[in-house]
Scaffold this active site. Structure first.
Site, PDB file in Angstrom:
ATOM      1  N   HIS A 137      36.643  45.479  35.558  1.00 55.11           N
ATOM      2  CA  HIS A 137      35.531  44.654  36.033  1.00 55.11           C
ATOM      3  C   HIS A 137      34.822  43.861  34.946  1.00 55.11           C
ATOM      4  CE1 HIS A 137      32.238  43.082  38.392  1.00 55.11           C
ATOM      5  NE2 HIS A 137      31.350  43.713  37.636  1.00 55.11           N
TER       6      HIS A 137
ATOM      7  N   GLU B  38      41.898  41.330  41.497  1.00 57.02           N
ATOM      8  CA  GLU B  38      40.824  40.789  42.338  1.00 57.02           C
ATOM      9  C   GLU B  38      40.362  39.397  41.913  1.00 57.02           C
ATOM     10  OE1 GLU B  38      36.928  41.904  42.475  1.00 57.02           O
ATOM     11  OE2 GLU B  38      36.619  41.580  40.349  1.00 57.02           O
TER      12      GLU B  38
ATOM     13  N   HIS C  27      35.926  42.727  32.094  1.00 59.94           N
ATOM     14  CA  HIS C  27      36.838  41.754  31.484  1.00 59.94           C
ATOM     15  C   HIS C  27      36.838  41.797  29.959  1.00 59.94           C
ATOM     16  CE1 HIS C  27      37.194  38.873  35.203  1.00 59.94           C
ATOM     17  NE2 HIS C  27      37.139  40.154  35.547  1.00 59.94           N
TER      18      HIS C  27
ATOM     19  N   ASP D 271      42.139  43.017  34.514  1.00 58.36           N
ATOM     20  CA  ASP D 271      41.867  42.028  35.555  1.00 58.36           C
ATOM     21  C   ASP D 271      42.566  40.699  35.274  1.00 58.36           C
ATOM     22  OD1 ASP D 271      39.756  44.012  35.160  1.00 58.36           O
ATOM     23  OD2 ASP D 271      38.687  43.005  36.786  1.00 58.36           O
TER      24      ASP D 271
ATOM     25  N   ASN E 122      35.085  43.962  43.610  1.00 52.57           N
ATOM     26  CA  ASN E 122      33.986  43.347  44.351  1.00 52.57           C
ATOM     27  C   ASN E 122      34.324  41.974  44.915  1.00 52.57           C
ATOM     28  OD1 ASN E 122      33.843  42.869  41.384  1.00 52.57           O
ATOM     29  ND2 ASN E 122      32.246  41.424  41.945  1.00 52.57           N
ATOM     30  N   HIS E 123      35.393  41.327  44.409  1.00 52.09           N
ATOM     31  CA  HIS E 123      35.827  40.033  44.961  1.00 52.09           C
ATOM     32  C   HIS E 123      36.986  40.192  45.941  1.00 52.09           C
ATOM     33  CE1 HIS E 123      33.114  37.877  42.439  1.00 52.09           C
ATOM     34  NE2 HIS E 123      33.727  38.175  41.304  1.00 52.09           N
TER      35      HIS E 123
END
Length: 264
Positions: free
Chosen positions: A175, A39, A177, A8, A68-69
């Protein structure tokens, strides 16, 4: 085939780290495909804008996955359908803009990249297990298949990995991180890593400024977070795939920071 899957990307610090390290990694490992989760790539660490997509692809990233973002930047609705290799979780409800997978035509073969999102602590979504079965029936030919599973819990990620073992080339988690050290090749040949980690601020709480996150936990107040500054980290994984079986032969985690400098 060799794929470089980048964790990410968080904010401007993360994009700067990509610009710094990706050319060197390209030279060292010569990946056939470069995929990254974007994201959090907007400067405020939530969502992605058109100019950020163009910036990352100009650096050599061929496919950007979301999570999700995905909808945090309202302008994404203006361009997501125009970007064939910008994909959002496939198990968002029917009618959602964008698409959940793409097919890259590479010199070394065709690579299908699929984006899925978990449901545990992540909101109301379609079942990622059933959705992936639907996608497998839709993907033409017999390409290599990489799945980015954007999920919160290790158990859901592991469960999907065993569910898909033998049906896809590799499933890589995003997700959280934080890079995990559990890379493995499952019994039927699918490569797996619970979380590839992130590219962004090293002195942070999953990319965000530390004191604000600590204060929220202590006070339980809705304190706004901002992307941290300072030194950076780069997390990724190299995935080597067999030409005949399309399955994983080797997974190599990449961690670059001041304690783990890039050598080569």
């Amino acid at each position: 085939m060799r794929i470089l899957m980048i964790g990410d990307i968080v904010g401007q610090v993360g994009r700067k780290a990509v610009a710094t390290y990706l050319p060197k990694l390209n030279q060292m490992f010569s990946p056939d495909a470069i995929v990254a989760n974007g994201e959090n790539a907007a400067s405020n660490g939530r969502g992605v804008q058109r100019e950020v997509v163009r910036e990352l692809m100009d650096l050599g990233i061929q496919c950007i996955t979301l999570g999700n973002h995905a909808w945090a930047q309202s302008e994404i609705f203006d361009f997501i359908d125009e970007e064939p290799n910008l994909i959002r979780p496939a198990n968002f409800p029917a009618g959602t803009p964008g698409k959940g997978y793409t097919l890259l035509n590479l010199q070394s073969g065709k690579l299908a990249v699929v984006n899925l999102m978990g449901r545990t602590y992540m909101g109301t979504l379609d079942c990622p297990f059933r959705k992936m079965n639907e996608i497998l029936e839709q993907i033409p030919g017999s390409p290599y298949i990489l799945v980015d599973f954007h999920a919160e819990t290790t158990s859901e990620k592991q469960a999907l990995a065993y569910f898909l073992d033998g049906s896809v080339s590799a499933i890589i988690g995003t997700h959280t991180h934080v890079q995990t050290a559990d890379e493995r090749i499952l019994p039927k040949g699918t490569g797996y890593l619970t979380d590839v980690g992130m590219v962004g601020p090293y002195d942070s709480v999953i990319g965000m400024e530390k004191s604000a996150v600590v204060k929220r936990f202590i006070t339980q107040m809705p304190i706004r977070f901002s992307v941290a500054k300072g030194r950076e980290q780069f997390n990724a994984v190299l995935i080597d795939l067999d030409k005949q079986t399309k399955k994983t032969t080797k997974l190599t985690r990449i961690r670059i920071d001041e304690e783990h400098p890039l050598i080569g």
